[in-house]
Motif scaffolding. Structure first.
Motif, PDB file in Angstrom:
ATOM      1  N   LYS A 271       0.821  -1.222   0.000  1.00  0.00           N
ATOM      2  CA  LYS A 271       0.000   0.000   0.000  1.00  0.00           C
ATOM      3  C   LYS A 271       0.852   1.269   0.000  1.00  0.00           C
ATOM      4  N   LYS A 272       2.157   1.129  -0.195  1.00  0.00           N
ATOM      5  CA  LYS A 272       3.053   2.280  -0.188  1.00  0.00           C
ATOM      6  C   LYS A 272       2.798   3.168  -1.411  1.00  0.00           C
ATOM      7  N   LEU A 273       2.748   4.477  -1.190  1.00  0.00           N
ATOM      8  CA  LEU A 273       2.600   5.433  -2.280  1.00  0.00           C
ATOM      9  C   LEU A 273       3.917   5.515  -3.053  1.00  0.00           C
ATOM     10  N   VAL A 274       3.884   5.172  -4.346  1.00  0.00           N
ATOM     11  CA  VAL A 274       5.117   5.175  -5.136  1.00  0.00           C
ATOM     12  C   VAL A 274       5.156   6.326  -6.141  1.00  0.00           C
ATOM     13  N   TRP A 275       3.997   6.938  -6.390  1.00  0.00           N
ATOM     14  CA  TRP A 275       3.965   8.046  -7.363  1.00  0.00           C
ATOM     15  C   TRP A 275       2.698   8.852  -7.157  1.00  0.00           C
ATOM     16  N   GLU A 276       2.822  10.177  -7.342  1.00  0.00           N
ATOM     17  CA  GLU A 276       1.672  11.065  -7.186  1.00  0.00           C
ATOM     18  C   GLU A 276       1.878  12.276  -8.073  1.00  0.00           C
ATOM     19  N   THR A 277       0.791  12.781  -8.669  1.00  0.00           N
ATOM     20  CA  THR A 277       0.895  13.990  -9.476  1.00  0.00           C
ATOM     21  C   THR A 277      -0.429  14.733  -9.451  1.00  0.00           C
ATOM     22  N   LEU A 278      -0.379  16.004  -9.790  1.00  0.00           N
ATOM     23  CA  LEU A 278      -1.572  16.841  -9.901  1.00  0.00           C
ATOM     24  C   LEU A 278      -1.744  17.248 -11.352  1.00  0.00           C
ATOM     25  N   LEU A 279      -2.896  16.895 -11.933  1.00  0.00           N
ATOM     26  CA  LEU A 279      -3.236  17.308 -13.294  1.00  0.00           C
ATOM     27  C   LEU A 279      -4.124  18.535 -13.214  1.00  0.00           C
ATOM     28  N   LYS A 280      -3.687  19.631 -13.852  1.00  0.00           N
ATOM     29  CA  LYS A 280      -4.419  20.886 -13.804  1.00  0.00           C
ATOM     30  C   LYS A 280      -4.971  21.217 -15.189  1.00  0.00           C
ATOM     31  N   PRO A 281      -6.040  22.023 -15.267  1.00  0.00           N
ATOM     32  CA  PRO A 281      -6.537  22.437 -16.588  1.00  0.00           C
ATOM     33  C   PRO A 281      -5.451  23.082 -17.442  1.00  0.00           C
ATOM     34  N   GLY A 282      -4.544  23.822 -16.806  1.00  0.00           N
ATOM     35  CA  GLY A 282      -3.455  24.449 -17.560  1.00  0.00           C
ATOM     36  C   GLY A 282      -2.518  23.441 -18.201  1.00  0.00           C
ATOM     37  N   ASP A 283      -2.373  22.253 -17.589  1.00  0.00           N
ATOM     38  CA  ASP A 283      -1.535  21.203 -18.172  1.00  0.00           C
ATOM     39  C   ASP A 283      -2.063  20.790 -19.536  1.00  0.00           C
ATOM     40  N   LEU A 284      -3.381  20.782 -19.677  1.00  0.00           N
ATOM     41  CA  LEU A 284      -3.985  20.351 -20.941  1.00  0.00           C
ATOM     42  C   LEU A 284      -3.672  21.335 -22.055  1.00  0.00           C
ATOM     43  N   ARG A 285      -3.742  22.615 -21.721  1.00  0.00           N
ATOM     44  CA  ARG A 285      -3.460  23.630 -22.741  1.00  0.00           C
ATOM     45  C   ARG A 285      -2.001  23.565 -23.181  1.00  0.00           C
ATOM     46  N   LEU A 286      -1.094  23.462 -22.226  1.00  0.00           N
ATOM     47  CA  LEU A 286       0.328  23.427 -22.569  1.00  0.00           C
ATOM     48  C   LEU A 286       0.678  22.166 -23.343  1.00  0.00           C
TER      49      LEU A 286
END
Length: 392
Positions: A271-286
């Motif tokens: 159950k260890k967290l190995v990866w995490e990220t935040l997807l933002k609306p601005g990511d889609l545009r870029l």
């Protein structure tokens, strides 16, 4: 000022050295090093030390087409990308071949590393001069189909720590947003194969940092999100599949994007967290700006540079940096000089477009990328006015 360059260039004493495309379909490329020195490509991980000016050809290959045909396929496992390298042997003092085994764990016997050469008589194994954190080094190398392998005891592959990458792609439509999430070994040939496959279906990659800790081949991981998402499948296995094979991924259906989404990957057992990220609306545009193809609502026959020709002629303010990026890739020497000879910026752009009658889509993609690097705000403005994605 330092010259501009990309991760696909080789960086050395003169700065970035552009990698030329020989045959995109066959994954063949060429780089011309202008002087002695050490040259490194961040994208592929390849590193050459050359004693004089030299031209090197590089092909991206699939292990499954070669290793599977040898009697040693069950004794050695893939540990890095497979390249087809052609160069004058006397001009190359050393080549650093990338591998994805994580040596920081202290669990790996580096004496088990070999460099596999595929020649007419079959696979030949060479002991590298040394093994470093990310490379196996050959000194005074001979070239062929080459890549890093490890001698392996059957059943112990899953105990070898590796460096991995996450690849996220998205497809936008007015009604919903869909992502594809991959967890794969850090192998540039796999990454390129996935890129090529996803772009066929008009998915765009979003760049996010990879997992920090080492992971293990054969381990299973659970994908989850910060809000109600449809994720199929929720479980991913980290495995090595040759670039020619279909890769495993999770499809994530979001619906309306709205605010940001937090994505996580956890080890199924611990159950260890190995990866995490935040997807933002601005990511889609870029990310959409990185797409060298046309916008989804524009007919496939009309490329971005064709659609916006009039605006590009009128609004590009500095042509010489653009020409420098296109020199040798899209423009021959005489074409480069002919454009520079025009009196005004607009005349230069008109001359450039007059040469573009013979450009294929790959050439127009190069022009698009060069424009995006030299005039990012202009390209962003044109993209959004043509119906591109905006925040929210």
């Amino acid at each position: 000022m330092m010259p501009q360059g990309t991760d696909d260039d080789f960086w050395g004493p003169p700065g970035p050295v552009t990698t030329e495309v020989i045959d995109r379909e066959r994954n063949l490329y060429r780089v011309q090093f202008p002087m002695p020195g050490s040259y490194h490509c961040p994208s592929t991980g390849l590193h050459f030390v050359v004693t004089r000016a030299v031209t090197i050809e590089i092909g991206f290959c699939a292990w499954s087409q070669h290793l599977d045909k040898t009697p040693l396929q069950y004794m050695y496992v893939v540990a890095g990308p497979l390249f087809d390298i052609k160069a004058e042997r006397v001009a190359v003092a050393a080549v650093y071949l990338p591998h994805f085994v994580d040596l920081q764990e202290g669990q790996v016997d580096i004496s088990s590393f070999r460099v596999a050469h595929f020649q007419e008589q079959g696979m030949v194994l060479e002991t590298p001069a040394r093994v470093e954190q990310h490379y196996a080094v050959l000194e005074n190398p001979s070239f062929s189909l080459v890549g890093v392998v490890m001698r392996m005891i059957p059943g112990f592959v899953r105990f070898v720590p590796i460096t991995s990458i996450t690849l996220i792609y998205y497809h936008f439509s007015p009604r919903d947003v869909t992502f594809h999430l991959y967890l794969v070994p850090n192998d540039c040939t796999i990454r390129k194969a996935i890129d090529d496959e996803e772009i066929k279906f008009r998915f765009v990659r979003i760049n996010k940092p990879p997992p920090v800790d080492s992971l293990y081949i054969g381990s299973r991981y659970i994908v989850s999100g910060s809000r109600k998402l449809t994720i199929i499948p929720k479980e991913l296995e980290l495995c090595y599949r040759s670039p020619g094979e279909s890769q495993l991924f999770s499809e994530i259906y979001v619906g309306h994007m709205g605010s940001g989404i937090n994505l996580q990957i956890r080890d199924k057992k611990s159950k260890k967290l190995v990866w995490e990220t935040l997807l933002k609306p601005g990511d889609l545009r870029l990310a959409q700006l990185m797409m060298p193809a046309v916008h989804k609502d524009i007919p496939a026959s009309l490329h971005f540079v064709d659609q916006h020709r009039e605006q590009l002629v009128a609004r590009v303010t500095s042509v010489d940096p653009l020409l420098d990026k296109l020199h040798g890739l899209v423009l021959r020497e005489e074409e480069y000089e002919a454009v520079r000879a025009e009196a005004t910026t607009q005349d230069k752009m008109r001359k450039l477009f007059s040469l573009g009658r013979s450009w294929n889509r790959a050439c127009k993609d190069q022009v698009y990328r060069a424009l995006k690097e030299t005039h990012p705000h202009l390209i962003m403005d044109l993209f959004e006015k043509s119906g591109g994605i905006s925040e929210g």
